[in-house]
Design a protein around this motif. Sequence first.
Motif, PDB file in Angstrom:
ATOM      1  N   VAL A 180     118.325  35.356  10.831  1.00 16.36           N
ATOM      2  CA  VAL A 180     118.140  36.312   9.731  1.00 16.36           C
ATOM      3  C   VAL A 180     119.095  35.983   8.587  1.00 16.36           C
ATOM      4  CG1 VAL A 180     118.352  38.733   9.048  1.00 16.36           C
ATOM      5  CG2 VAL A 180     117.291  38.140  11.242  1.00 16.36           C
ATOM      6  N   SER A 181     120.349  35.702   8.926  1.00 12.43           N
ATOM      7  CA  SER A 181     121.331  35.362   7.895  1.00 12.43           C
ATOM      8  C   SER A 181     120.913  34.122   7.118  1.00 12.43           C
ATOM      9  CB  SER A 181     122.696  35.128   8.559  1.00 12.43           C
ATOM     10  OG  SER A 181     123.673  34.815   7.597  1.00 12.43           O
ATOM     11  N   GLY A 182     120.405  33.121   7.829  1.00 14.16           N
ATOM     12  CA  GLY A 182     119.919  31.918   7.158  1.00 14.16           C
ATOM     13  C   GLY A 182     118.735  32.199   6.276  1.00 14.16           C
ATOM     14  N   GLY A 183     117.858  33.104   6.719  1.00 16.71           N
ATOM     15  CA  GLY A 183     116.689  33.472   5.919  1.00 16.71           C
ATOM     16  C   GLY A 183     117.076  34.191   4.642  1.00 16.71           C
ATOM     17  N   ILE A 184     118.098  35.031   4.727  1.00 19.05           N
ATOM     18  CA  ILE A 184     118.590  35.727   3.530  1.00 19.05           C
ATOM     19  C   ILE A 184     119.184  34.725   2.554  1.00 19.05           C
ATOM     20  CG2 ILE A 184     120.299  37.372   2.662  1.00 19.05           C
ATOM     21  CD1 ILE A 184     119.944  38.932   5.299  1.00 19.05           C
ATOM     22  N   THR A 197     115.008  27.854  23.773  1.00 18.51           N
ATOM     23  CA  THR A 197     114.903  28.455  22.445  1.00 18.51           C
ATOM     24  C   THR A 197     115.616  27.594  21.411  1.00 18.51           C
ATOM     25  OG1 THR A 197     114.837  30.674  23.426  1.00 18.51           O
ATOM     26  CG2 THR A 197     115.355  30.529  21.078  1.00 18.51           C
ATOM     27  N   GLU A 198     116.840  27.199  21.704  1.00 16.41           N
ATOM     28  CA  GLU A 198     117.589  26.353  20.773  1.00 16.41           C
ATOM     29  C   GLU A 198     116.876  25.021  20.543  1.00 16.41           C
ATOM     30  OE1 GLU A 198     121.580  26.194  22.534  1.00 16.41           O
ATOM     31  OE2 GLU A 198     122.243  27.362  20.796  1.00 16.41           O
ATOM     32  N   ARG A 199     116.316  24.465  21.594  1.00 12.67           N
ATOM     33  CA  ARG A 199     115.631  23.176  21.474  1.00 12.67           C
ATOM     34  C   ARG A 199     114.435  23.276  20.527  1.00 12.67           C
ATOM     35  NH1 ARG A 199     111.385  20.429  23.100  1.00 12.67           N
ATOM     36  NH2 ARG A 199     110.494  22.197  24.238  1.00 12.67           N
ATOM     37  N   ARG A 200     113.656  24.320  20.674  1.00 14.70           N
ATOM     38  CA  ARG A 200     112.463  24.473  19.833  1.00 14.70           C
ATOM     39  C   ARG A 200     112.819  24.848  18.394  1.00 14.70           C
ATOM     40  NH1 ARG A 200     107.439  27.376  22.801  1.00 14.70           N
ATOM     41  NH2 ARG A 200     107.977  26.935  24.980  1.00 14.70           N
ATOM     42  N   PHE A 201     113.888  25.593  18.216  1.00 15.79           N
ATOM     43  CA  PHE A 201     114.316  25.960  16.864  1.00 15.79           C
ATOM     44  C   PHE A 201     114.728  24.740  16.040  1.00 15.79           C
ATOM     45  CE2 PHE A 201     115.771  30.667  17.481  1.00 15.79           C
ATOM     46  CZ  PHE A 201     114.444  31.020  17.647  1.00 15.79           C
ATOM     47  N   ALA A 202     115.218  23.708  16.718  1.00 15.44           N
ATOM     48  CA  ALA A 202     115.781  22.550  16.013  1.00 15.44           C
ATOM     49  C   ALA A 202     114.782  21.890  15.065  1.00 15.44           C
ATOM     50  CB  ALA A 202     116.290  21.524  17.019  1.00 15.44           C
ATOM     51  N   GLY A 203     113.504  21.954  15.367  1.00  9.21           N
ATOM     52  CA  GLY A 203     112.520  21.284  14.517  1.00  9.21           C
ATOM     53  C   GLY A 203     111.794  22.197  13.553  1.00  9.21           C
ATOM     54  N   LEU A 204     112.262  23.438  13.403  1.00 13.08           N
ATOM     55  CA  LEU A 204     111.565  24.402  12.550  1.00 13.08           C
ATOM     56  C   LEU A 204     112.355  24.657  11.268  1.00 13.08           C
ATOM     57  CD1 LEU A 204     110.462  26.958  15.288  1.00 13.08           C
ATOM     58  CD2 LEU A 204     109.082  25.158  14.256  1.00 13.08           C
ATOM     59  N   PRO A 205     111.741  24.462  10.106  1.00 17.63           N
ATOM     60  CA  PRO A 205     112.478  24.578   8.844  1.00 17.63           C
ATOM     61  C   PRO A 205     112.598  25.992   8.284  1.00 17.63           C
ATOM     62  CG  PRO A 205     110.260  23.786   8.414  1.00 17.63           C
ATOM     63  CD  PRO A 205     110.384  23.893   9.905  1.00 17.63           C
ATOM     64  N   THR A 206     111.698  26.913   8.653  1.00 13.35           N
ATOM     65  CA  THR A 206     111.712  28.222   8.005  1.00 13.35           C
ATOM     66  C   THR A 206     112.081  29.338   8.977  1.00 13.35           C
ATOM     67  OG1 THR A 206     109.393  28.800   8.452  1.00 13.35           O
ATOM     68  CG2 THR A 206     109.851  27.426   6.497  1.00 13.35           C
ATOM     69  N   CYS A 207     112.587  30.411   8.395  1.00 14.95           N
ATOM     70  CA  CYS A 207     112.953  31.591   9.172  1.00 14.95           C
ATOM     71  C   CYS A 207     111.713  32.212   9.823  1.00 14.95           C
ATOM     72  CB  CYS A 207     113.637  32.598   8.255  1.00 14.95           C
ATOM     73  SG  CYS A 207     114.147  34.112   9.063  1.00 14.95           S
ATOM     74  N   ARG A 208     110.624  32.274   9.100  1.00 14.08           N
ATOM     75  CA  ARG A 208     109.385  32.846   9.640  1.00 14.08           C
ATOM     76  C   ARG A 208     108.950  32.081  10.888  1.00 14.08           C
ATOM     77  NH1 ARG A 208     104.262  35.791   9.135  1.00 14.08           N
ATOM     78  NH2 ARG A 208     103.288  35.042  11.025  1.00 14.08           N
ATOM     79  N   GLN A 209     109.004  30.773  10.843  1.00 14.65           N
ATOM     80  CA  GLN A 209     108.598  29.964  11.988  1.00 14.65           C
ATOM     81  C   GLN A 209     109.503  30.206  13.189  1.00 14.65           C
ATOM     82  OE1 GLN A 209     108.717  26.199   9.822  1.00 14.65           O
ATOM     83  NE2 GLN A 209     106.537  25.896  10.203  1.00 14.65           N
ATOM     84  N   LYS A 210     110.788  30.384  12.935  1.00 12.10           N
ATOM     85  CA  LYS A 210     111.724  30.607  14.033  1.00 12.10           C
ATOM     86  C   LYS A 210     111.509  31.970  14.684  1.00 12.10           C
ATOM     87  CE  LYS A 210     115.287  27.465  12.320  1.00 12.10           C
ATOM     88  NZ  LYS A 210     116.642  27.322  11.757  1.00 12.10           N
ATOM     89  N   ILE A 211     111.241  32.980  13.874  1.00 10.72           N
ATOM     90  CA  ILE A 211     110.981  34.308  14.434  1.00 10.72           C
ATOM     91  C   ILE A 211     109.711  34.286  15.281  1.00 10.72           C
ATOM     92  CG2 ILE A 211     110.318  36.679  13.843  1.00 10.72           C
ATOM     93  CD1 ILE A 211     112.249  36.464  11.454  1.00 10.72           C
ATOM     94  N   GLU A 212     108.682  33.632  14.778  1.00 13.06           N
ATOM     95  CA  GLU A 212     107.441  33.521  15.543  1.00 13.06           C
ATOM     96  C   GLU A 212     107.682  32.742  16.835  1.00 13.06           C
ATOM     97  OE1 GLU A 212     103.198  31.232  15.150  1.00 13.06           O
ATOM     98  OE2 GLU A 212     103.867  32.370  13.396  1.00 13.06           O
ATOM     99  N   GLN A 213     108.485  31.683  16.747  1.00  7.41           N
ATOM    100  CA  GLN A 213     108.765  30.881  17.934  1.00  7.41           C
ATOM    101  C   GLN A 213     109.576  31.665  18.954  1.00  7.41           C
ATOM    102  OE1 GLN A 213     107.768  28.215  20.076  1.00  7.41           O
ATOM    103  NE2 GLN A 213     107.683  27.225  18.076  1.00  7.41           N
ATOM    104  N   TYR A 214     110.499  32.490  18.476  1.00  8.80           N
ATOM    105  CA  TYR A 214     111.280  33.328  19.381  1.00  8.80           C
ATOM    106  C   TYR A 214     110.350  34.222  20.202  1.00  8.80           C
ATOM    107  CZ  TYR A 214     114.527  36.878  21.043  1.00  8.80           C
ATOM    108  OH  TYR A 214     115.245  37.740  21.851  1.00  8.80           O
ATOM    109  N   ILE A 215     109.397  34.847  19.530  1.00  9.79           N
ATOM    110  CA  ILE A 215     108.430  35.708  20.216  1.00  9.79           C
ATOM    111  C   ILE A 215     107.579  34.884  21.179  1.00  9.79           C
ATOM    112  CG2 ILE A 215     106.462  37.262  19.907  1.00  9.79           C
ATOM    113  CD1 ILE A 215     107.594  37.789  17.044  1.00  9.79           C
TER     114      ILE A 215
END
Length: 213
Positions: free
Chosen positions: A151-155, A84-102
Amino acid sequence: MRPAAVRKPIPRTKKDVVVEFRRETILDAALRAFARSGYEGTSVDTIAAEASIAKGTVYLYFESKAEIYLSAIMHEANKLYAETERRFAGLPTCRQKIEQYIRIRLEYAESHRDFCRIYFSEFGSTIHPAPIQKELRKMYRRQADLLASIVSGGIAAGEIRWIPVHGAAFAILDVTRGLVEKRLLGWSDADVETDIQSLADLLWSGLHNAATA
């Protein structure tokens, strides 16, 4: 000032490799056995038979069934968290990270059904020894903290409206877990990608900052 010496990695011995292989063989067998019969219904004898080794060999690597169970759960959970952390590293937006988490969890569940059956069917069970319950709660909280940081970063970036951060994190965690359970039970006729997008859209509709949309 002299530069700090760089520590060279300690080379692995043949014994280290054998120990790691044997432990992973036992843990893989334990996952299958626990998935079939649950914690209470599985014995060390069962795990040994599943791994095609003697019961005494199991005790060379693990002291008890509780240690095997916890080691198996943590081994898989740590791999999932690292991915999860590895894939999050290349994602710039909160929306993309939430989708990637799922996405990571649904894809993982499709290919690791044994582990997911254990985790979801027995999470929160009171039958486990106290150390196991404690570690399972820590694992759950670790995921929630990761989502809370998203979420905090998205806010802060104006992507998400103001919302209680940890409340939102637990909501994302729980509805994702619910979707995984639904698929494991065969209650979804949709393909994985459709379920991912549907849940991501639903969550984002409640999270996003309409003022910046």
